[in-house]
Design an enzyme around this catalytic site. Structure first.
Site, mmCIF file in Angstrom:
data_model
loop_
_atom_site.group_PDB
_atom_site.id
_atom_site.type_symbol
_atom_site.label_atom_id
_atom_site.label_comp_id
_atom_site.label_asym_id
_atom_site.label_seq_id
_atom_site.Cartn_x
_atom_site.Cartn_y
_atom_site.Cartn_z
ATOM 1 N N SER A 111 3.338 60.171 73.527
ATOM 2 C CA SER A 111 2.463 59.077 73.943
ATOM 3 C C SER A 111 2.844 58.603 75.355
ATOM 4 O O SER A 111 2.761 59.392 76.301
ATOM 5 C CB SER A 111 2.536 57.968 72.890
ATOM 6 N N ASP B 290 -5.616 60.727 65.250
ATOM 7 C CA ASP B 290 -4.810 59.753 65.996
ATOM 8 C C ASP B 290 -5.742 58.620 66.440
ATOM 9 O O ASP B 290 -6.736 58.864 67.139
ATOM 10 C CB ASP B 290 -4.207 60.492 67.203
ATOM 11 N N HIS C 259 -0.871 59.382 64.861
ATOM 12 C CA HIS C 259 -0.031 59.173 66.054
ATOM 13 C C HIS C 259 1.449 59.013 65.704
ATOM 14 O O HIS C 259 2.269 58.795 66.574
ATOM 15 C CB HIS C 259 -0.533 57.898 66.765
HETATM 16 N N1 GSH Z 1 2.944 48.678 67.535
HETATM 17 C C1 GSH Z 1 1.719 49.390 67.723
HETATM 18 C C2 GSH Z 1 1.894 50.872 67.576
HETATM 19 C C3 GSH Z 1 2.764 51.402 68.650
HETATM 20 C C4 GSH Z 1 2.999 52.846 68.421
HETATM 21 O O1 GSH Z 1 2.237 53.562 67.746
HETATM 22 N N2 GSH Z 1 4.093 53.294 68.994
HETATM 23 C C5 GSH Z 1 4.425 54.675 68.871
HETATM 24 C C6 GSH Z 1 4.557 55.228 70.280
HETATM 25 S S1 GSH Z 1 3.059 54.939 71.228
HETATM 26 C C7 GSH Z 1 5.764 54.835 68.172
HETATM 27 O O2 GSH Z 1 6.407 55.845 68.326
HETATM 28 N N3 GSH Z 1 6.181 53.829 67.405
HETATM 29 C C8 GSH Z 1 7.485 53.807 66.815
HETATM 30 C C9 GSH Z 1 7.661 54.580 65.544
HETATM 31 O O3 GSH Z 1 6.671 55.034 64.961
HETATM 32 O O4 GSH Z 1 8.832 54.774 65.133
HETATM 33 C C10 GSH Z 1 0.684 48.917 66.754
HETATM 34 O O5 GSH Z 1 1.021 48.067 65.988
HETATM 35 O O6 GSH Z 1 -0.452 49.429 66.796
#
Ligand code: GSH
Length: 279
Positions: free
Chosen positions: A148, A224, A257
């Site tokens: 991402s 995604d 995602h």
């Molecule tokens: N916090 C966001 C999502 C953020 C998100 O998807 N982050 C991804 C990277 S863009 C991630 O790797 N999150 C941490 C994880 O899944 O461990 C939401 O609530 O929609």
């Protein structure tokens, strides 16, 4: 440097270290996985993994399921944090998760109040590899990948620094941050309103004039939720086609995602990097 964690895993060693970053002017934590057998007499190549929004050094190490094959392939993996941290480092004024802390976007900020600390590009391309190569039994053979925001980071690092990486790949990268909401918010604050300055931080623009042709592997889940608003890999695919750049974009049916998606395809990426690092 202070070691804050040490775990034996698949015969190798997962470690977390805190160090003072001169570039970011704050203390930073990074994680490193050293495969079994890594030693000064037998240094191993390194994959630099750049994580996405909200992540720290921990998400990839705990959730990607990469360490079994990294051990087998004899590859170190380094996972930095995703932004400067700590007292005096400003974050999003509204406390949002898509800017500031956990969201450094791997650029060198030019605008106040961000430009003092938010220099993640120089940190991940120069300062951190210098630290790793000075303190751990690794070679100067490097690869980079990410997810991402970190996929964007990996692509930009490789495209801007020909010769520095043997290999590059990405999971669900933000390929054209100049024209999506996450990127526009971050770039307008870190880099200012002049969109010409954004071009050097945007893989879809950079690929048009790429001086090196590292085969690029991208995986993208078609379920995604950020695909059509933020990620849009077809834009990079079109630019790569015009530039005759070797891109393999795999749309993966049903995948979202999350790190479940990353874990499902990480082995292919590690093998993609291992082949180039061993060459
Ligand atoms: N916090 C966001 C999502 C953020 C998100 O998807 N982050 C991804 C990277 S863009 C991630 O790797 N999150 C941490 C994880 O899944 O461990 C939401 O609530 O929609």
């Amino acid at each position: 440097m202070e070691r804050i964690a040490l775990n034996t895993v698949f015969g190798g060693s997962h470690q977390r270290w805190r160090h003072r970053s001169a570039v970011l002017e704050c203390d930073m934590v990074f994680a490193v996985y050293l495969p079994p057998g890594a030693s000064a007499a037998a240094p191993v190549p390194v994959l630099y993994w750049l994580s996405g929004l909200t992540c720290t050094d921990e998400n990839f190490m705990q959730k990607a399921g990469a360490l079994r094959l990294a051990a087998e392939l004899g590859m170190a993996i380094v996972a930095p944090d995703t932004s400067p941290r700590g007292e005096g480092v400003p974050g999003d004024p509204d406390g949002a998760w898509d800017f500031g802390l956990g969201a450094g976007f791997y650029v060198n900020a030019t605008q106040e109040p961000w430009r003092r600390h938010y220099r993640m590009h120089d940190y991940v391309v120069h300062e951190l590899p210098d630290v790793i190569e000075a303190h751990f039994p690794v070679s100067a053979k490097r690869a980079t990948s990410g997810h991402s925001m970190g996929g964007h980071g990996a692509l930009v690092c490789a495209l801007r620094h020909p010769g520095r990486y043997a290999s590059v790949s990405a999971f669900a990268p933000i390929v054209n941050p100049s024209t999506c909401p996450w990127g526009e918010k971050a770039f307008s604050r870190y880099l200012g309103d002049d969109r010409v300055a954004w071009r050097q931080w945007d893989a879809t623009n950079l690929i048009a004039t790429a001086r090196e042709r590292l085969p690029l592997l991208i995986d993208q889940g078609d379920s995604d939720s950020f695909l059509h608003t933020q990620l849009r890999p077809a834009l990079l695919q079109a630019a790569a086609g015009v530039a005759d750049y070797p891109l393999t974009l795999r749309m993966q049916p049903g995948y979202d995602h999350s790190y479940y998606f990353i874990a499902s395809f990480i082995d292919d990426h590690l093998r993609h990097h291992a082949a180039a690092l061993k060459a």
